[in-house]
Design a protein around this motif. Structure first.
Motif, PDB file in Angstrom:
ATOM      1  N   HIS A  16       0.815  -1.220   0.000  1.00 53.90           N
ATOM      2  CA  HIS A  16       0.000   0.000   0.000  1.00 53.90           C
ATOM      3  C   HIS A  16       0.847   1.268   0.000  1.00 53.90           C
ATOM      4  O   HIS A  16       0.326   2.368  -0.194  1.00 53.90           O
ATOM      5  N   LEU A  17       2.154   1.126   0.217  1.00 51.51           N
ATOM      6  CA  LEU A  17       3.055   2.272   0.141  1.00 51.51           C
ATOM      7  C   LEU A  17       3.487   2.584  -1.285  1.00 51.51           C
ATOM      8  O   LEU A  17       3.959   3.688  -1.566  1.00 51.51           O
ATOM      9  N   LEU A  18       3.355   1.634  -2.186  1.00 51.06           N
ATOM     10  CA  LEU A  18       3.961   1.757  -3.513  1.00 51.06           C
ATOM     11  C   LEU A  18       3.245   2.806  -4.369  1.00 51.06           C
ATOM     12  O   LEU A  18       2.024   2.921  -4.325  1.00 51.06           O
ATOM     13  N   PRO A  19       4.012   3.563  -5.172  1.00 51.90           N
ATOM     14  CA  PRO A  19       3.427   4.627  -6.002  1.00 51.90           C
ATOM     15  C   PRO A  19       2.723   4.046  -7.221  1.00 51.90           C
ATOM     16  O   PRO A  19       2.956   2.883  -7.596  1.00 51.90           O
ATOM     17  N   PRO A  20       1.888   4.834  -7.889  1.00 52.17           N
ATOM     18  CA  PRO A  20       1.181   4.324  -9.085  1.00 52.17           C
ATOM     19  C   PRO A  20       2.117   3.871 -10.200  1.00 52.17           C
ATOM     20  O   PRO A  20       1.744   3.052 -11.029  1.00 52.17           O
ATOM     21  N   SER A  21       3.335   4.369 -10.221  1.00 53.73           N
ATOM     22  CA  SER A  21       4.254   4.089 -11.325  1.00 53.73           C
ATOM     23  C   SER A  21       4.967   2.744 -11.211  1.00 53.73           C
ATOM     24  O   SER A  21       5.654   2.332 -12.154  1.00 53.73           O
ATOM     25  N   TRP A  22       4.814   2.037 -10.064  1.00 56.22           N
ATOM     26  CA  TRP A  22       5.673   0.876  -9.855  1.00 56.22           C
ATOM     27  C   TRP A  22       5.429  -0.257 -10.852  1.00 56.22           C
ATOM     28  O   TRP A  22       6.357  -0.954 -11.255  1.00 56.22           O
ATOM     29  N   LYS A  23       4.192  -0.411 -11.319  1.00 56.61           N
ATOM     30  CA  LYS A  23       3.910  -1.498 -12.256  1.00 56.61           C
ATOM     31  C   LYS A  23       4.514  -1.242 -13.629  1.00 56.61           C
ATOM     32  O   LYS A  23       4.883  -2.184 -14.337  1.00 56.61           O
ATOM     33  N   SER A  24       4.645   0.030 -14.001  1.00 60.23           N
ATOM     34  CA  SER A  24       5.278   0.332 -15.282  1.00 60.23           C
ATOM     35  C   SER A  24       6.773   0.019 -15.243  1.00 60.23           C
ATOM     36  O   SER A  24       7.377  -0.300 -16.279  1.00 60.23           O
ATOM     37  N   GLN A  25       7.390   0.093 -14.064  1.00 56.80           N
ATOM     38  CA  GLN A  25       8.794  -0.300 -13.938  1.00 56.80           C
ATOM     39  C   GLN A  25       8.963  -1.784 -14.263  1.00 56.80           C
ATOM     40  O   GLN A  25       9.916  -2.191 -14.916  1.00 56.80           O
ATOM     41  N   ILE A  26       8.005  -2.577 -13.785  1.00 55.31           N
ATOM     42  CA  ILE A  26       8.062  -4.017 -14.055  1.00 55.31           C
ATOM     43  C   ILE A  26       7.897  -4.294 -15.542  1.00 55.31           C
ATOM     44  O   ILE A  26       8.593  -5.144 -16.113  1.00 55.31           O
ATOM     45  N   THR A  27       6.997  -3.561 -16.189  1.00 59.04           N
ATOM     46  CA  THR A  27       6.836  -3.705 -17.637  1.00 59.04           C
ATOM     47  C   THR A  27       8.150  -3.431 -18.358  1.00 59.04           C
ATOM     48  O   THR A  27       8.527  -4.145 -19.294  1.00 59.04           O
ATOM     49  N   ALA A  28       8.868  -2.415 -17.891  1.00 58.38           N
ATOM     50  CA  ALA A  28      10.156  -2.073 -18.498  1.00 58.38           C
ATOM     51  C   ALA A  28      11.192  -3.164 -18.265  1.00 58.38           C
ATOM     52  O   ALA A  28      11.997  -3.466 -19.149  1.00 58.38           O
ATOM     53  N   TRP A  29      11.192  -3.767 -17.065  1.00 57.83           N
ATOM     54  CA  TRP A  29      12.142  -4.845 -16.778  1.00 57.83           C
ATOM     55  C   TRP A  29      11.879  -6.057 -17.672  1.00 57.83           C
ATOM     56  O   TRP A  29      12.810  -6.691 -18.168  1.00 57.83           O
ATOM     57  N   ALA A  31      10.454  -5.923 -20.613  1.00 61.45           N
ATOM     58  CA  ALA A  31      10.832  -5.527 -21.972  1.00 61.45           C
ATOM     59  C   ALA A  31      12.340  -5.599 -22.164  1.00 61.45           C
ATOM     60  O   ALA A  31      12.827  -5.957 -23.253  1.00 61.45           O
ATOM     61  N   GLU A  32      13.100  -5.287 -21.125  1.00 54.69           N
ATOM     62  CA  GLU A  32      14.554  -5.374 -21.199  1.00 54.69           C
ATOM     63  C   GLU A  32      15.000  -6.820 -21.427  1.00 54.69           C
ATOM     64  O   GLU A  32      15.944  -7.088 -22.186  1.00 54.69           O
ATOM     65  N   ASP A  33      14.308  -7.753 -20.783  1.00 51.45           N
ATOM     66  CA  ASP A  33      14.703  -9.154 -20.857  1.00 51.45           C
ATOM     67  C   ASP A  33      14.225  -9.818 -22.145  1.00 51.45           C
ATOM     68  O   ASP A  33      14.825 -10.796 -22.602  1.00 51.45           O
ATOM     69  N   THR A  34      13.137  -9.315 -22.735  1.00 56.65           N
ATOM     70  CA  THR A  34      12.625  -9.856 -23.999  1.00 56.65           C
ATOM     71  C   THR A  34      12.360  -8.695 -24.955  1.00 56.65           C
ATOM     72  O   THR A  34      11.206  -8.293 -25.156  1.00 56.65           O
ATOM     73  N   VAL A 116      13.370 -12.612 -14.315  1.00 54.11           N
ATOM     74  CA  VAL A 116      13.122 -11.279 -13.753  1.00 54.11           C
ATOM     75  C   VAL A 116      12.597 -11.411 -12.325  1.00 54.11           C
ATOM     76  O   VAL A 116      13.046 -10.712 -11.409  1.00 54.11           O
ATOM     77  N   GLY A 117      11.659 -12.329 -12.127  1.00 50.14           N
ATOM     78  CA  GLY A 117      11.089 -12.529 -10.793  1.00 50.14           C
ATOM     79  C   GLY A 117      12.104 -13.038  -9.784  1.00 50.14           C
ATOM     80  O   GLY A 117      12.169 -12.542  -8.652  1.00 50.14           O
ATOM     81  N   LEU A 118      12.905 -14.012 -10.175  1.00 51.24           N
ATOM     82  CA  LEU A 118      13.897 -14.572  -9.252  1.00 51.24           C
ATOM     83  C   LEU A 118      14.977 -13.552  -8.908  1.00 51.24           C
ATOM     84  O   LEU A 118      15.408 -13.452  -7.751  1.00 51.24           O
ATOM     85  N   ASN A 119      15.432 -12.798  -9.906  1.00 50.93           N
ATOM     86  CA  ASN A 119      16.458 -11.785  -9.644  1.00 50.93           C
ATOM     87  C   ASN A 119      15.965 -10.763  -8.624  1.00 50.93           C
ATOM     88  O   ASN A 119      16.674 -10.386  -7.682  1.00 50.93           O
ATOM     89  N   LEU A 120      14.732 -10.301  -8.825  1.00 49.10           N
ATOM     90  CA  LEU A 120      14.172  -9.298  -7.916  1.00 49.10           C
ATOM     91  C   LEU A 120      13.986  -9.867  -6.518  1.00 49.10           C
ATOM     92  O   LEU A 120      14.363  -9.238  -5.520  1.00 49.10           O
ATOM     93  N   LEU A 121      13.401 -11.050  -6.435  1.00 54.69           N
ATOM     94  CA  LEU A 121      13.119 -11.651  -5.136  1.00 54.69           C
ATOM     95  C   LEU A 121      14.410 -11.933  -4.370  1.00 54.69           C
ATOM     96  O   LEU A 121      14.493 -11.704  -3.155  1.00 54.69           O
ATOM     97  N   ALA A 122      15.429 -12.420  -5.057  1.00 51.75           N
ATOM     98  CA  ALA A 122      16.712 -12.735  -4.417  1.00 51.75           C
ATOM     99  C   ALA A 122      17.362 -11.482  -3.841  1.00 51.75           C
ATOM    100  O   ALA A 122      17.868 -11.485  -2.711  1.00 51.75           O
ATOM    101  N   ARG A 123      17.347 -10.399  -4.613  1.00 55.11           N
ATOM    102  CA  ARG A 123      17.970  -9.142  -4.179  1.00 55.11           C
ATOM    103  C   ARG A 123      17.197  -8.511  -3.030  1.00 55.11           C
ATOM    104  O   ARG A 123      17.781  -8.112  -2.015  1.00 55.11           O
ATOM    105  N   CYS A 124      15.884  -8.409  -3.183  1.00 54.14           N
ATOM    106  CA  CYS A 124      15.058  -7.778  -2.156  1.00 54.14           C
ATOM    107  C   CYS A 124      15.107  -8.578  -0.855  1.00 54.14           C
ATOM    108  O   CYS A 124      15.231  -8.002   0.238  1.00 54.14           O
ATOM    109  N   SER A 125      15.048  -9.888  -0.955  1.00 51.51           N
ATOM    110  CA  SER A 125      15.097 -10.744   0.233  1.00 51.51           C
ATOM    111  C   SER A 125      16.461 -10.670   0.908  1.00 51.51           C
ATOM    112  O   SER A 125      16.556 -10.721   2.138  1.00 51.51           O
ATOM    113  N   GLY A 126      17.525 -10.547   0.114  1.00 47.49           N
ATOM    114  CA  GLY A 126      18.859 -10.411   0.692  1.00 47.49           C
ATOM    115  C   GLY A 126      18.988  -9.147   1.522  1.00 47.49           C
ATOM    116  O   GLY A 126      19.547  -9.162   2.626  1.00 47.49           O
ATOM    117  N   ILE A 127      18.454  -8.046   1.007  1.00 48.22           N
ATOM    118  CA  ILE A 127      18.494  -6.777   1.746  1.00 48.22           C
ATOM    119  C   ILE A 127      17.668  -6.882   3.024  1.00 48.22           C
ATOM    120  O   ILE A 127      18.096  -6.430   4.095  1.00 48.22           O
TER     121      ILE A 127
END
Length: 310
Positions: A16-29, A31-34, A116-127
């Motif tokens: 509930h803290l996340l801004p409206p733009s956060w889902k577009s960041q995922i779309t970009a990630w 797109a970067e991978d494919t 993309v999902g594993l990279n994000l989850l691994a990094r966020c969980s590590g922090i």
């Protein structure tokens, strides 16, 4: 020094803290991978498959909303078997991996989202894991103040890294240059003095922004407090120097000025206890998010689901 807690620190969804733009960041990630054709996806097609998300190392689960959205944008759904913020250890049967989620969707979608999902989850969980461990260590040593991260984040990935700090129980500090006015040594040198720098900042800060000043000694701290700074950062002091300066500043300004004291500069788990004392309100360190180990995850399509082509 620390003991693990299996329970998340935060109650309620941090999504509930996340801004409206956060889902577009995922779309970009994605797109970067494919960026063009998904050749391997052509091989597996659109048949519905089920996959298991395995945690292969111990740690705090963090990044659930991002992981869910990555798979959602690829036509998949995720059912979690662990709560975000909880500590995942080895499975009860003694195996080296723990089932933490089940993902269902078209085979091509599962594999599009996988890396993309594993990279994000691994990094966020590590922090989150490093943040939680250091926070619990500080609490066990008697420190009652705030553990905070810094702005030394990865460009384009700040939202996720700051989110991981929150899941781990750390403070995010300022999110960006617009969140709080921090006057560091270069600001002061460029302006000419701490007093003039704070005065100028107050002209544009309005009533809602705090002003923090980085100081190198007690004399600079006195000048910053007198000028009306809200937060004083004792930067690159020795552990003993922090304790002496903090105690002196508390006694000197008691009943005259309200301010917070922060200590920062090269703090890590192997030296932070030299600085931790309850005259300090905030311990800030990039060690909880910069160069932190990842938590290891894998996603495996459940066996026995192969499609026979006739």
């Amino acid at each position: 020094m620390h003991t693990h807690s299996d329970q998340p620190i935060h109650h309620g969804s941090l999504e509930h803290l996340l801004p409206p733009s956060w889902k577009s960041q995922i779309t970009a990630w994605l797109a970067e991978d494919t960026p063009s054709y998904d050749y391997a996806g052509y091989v597996v097609g659109e048949h519905t498959r089920t996959a298991t998300l395995w945690a292969k190392s111990a740690g705090i689960i963090a990044g659930v909303p991002f992981f869910d959205e990555i798979f959602k944008q690829c036509g998949c759904t995720v059912v979690w078997h662990a709560v975000e913020g909880s500590y995942i250890n080895r499975a009860h049967d003694g195996s080296k991996k723990t089932k933490v989620a089940t993902v269902t969707g078209p085979a091509r979608g599962l594999l599009l989202a996988e890396r993309v999902g594993l990279n994000l989850l691994a990094r966020c969980s590590g922090i989150a894991t490093v943040s939680r461990n250091l926070l619990l260590s500080l609490r066990s040593a008697g420190y009652e103040g705030i553990l905070a991260g810094t702005r030394k984040t990865t460009p384009g990935f700040r939202l996720v890294e700051k989110y991981g700090m929150l899941v781990g129980g750390a403070d995010t500090h300022r999110m960006d240059l617009s969140s709080m006015i921090m006057l560091k040594d270069n600001h002061v040198w460029s302006r000419g003095s701490i007093t003039d720098a704070v005065r100028t900042a107050k002209m544009v800060a309005g009533f809602s922004l705090k002003i923090e000043v980085e100081v190198q000694n007690e004399e600079e701290a006195d000048e910053a407090i007198a000028a009306g700074a809200d937060v004083i950062m004792l930067d690159n002091f020795t552990g003993e120097g922090v304790k002496i300066a903090a105690k002196s500043l508390r006694e000197k300004w008691k009943g005259k000025r309200e301010f917070l004291l922060e200590v920062s500069g090269g703090l890590r788990e192997d030296n932070v206890f030299d600085y931790a004392n309850n005259d300090i309100d905030i311990i800030s360190t990039s060690s909880i998010h910069q160069g932190t180990p990842h938590v290891d995850f894998s996603l495996k399509i459940d066996p026995g689901q192969a499609t026979v082509t006739k």
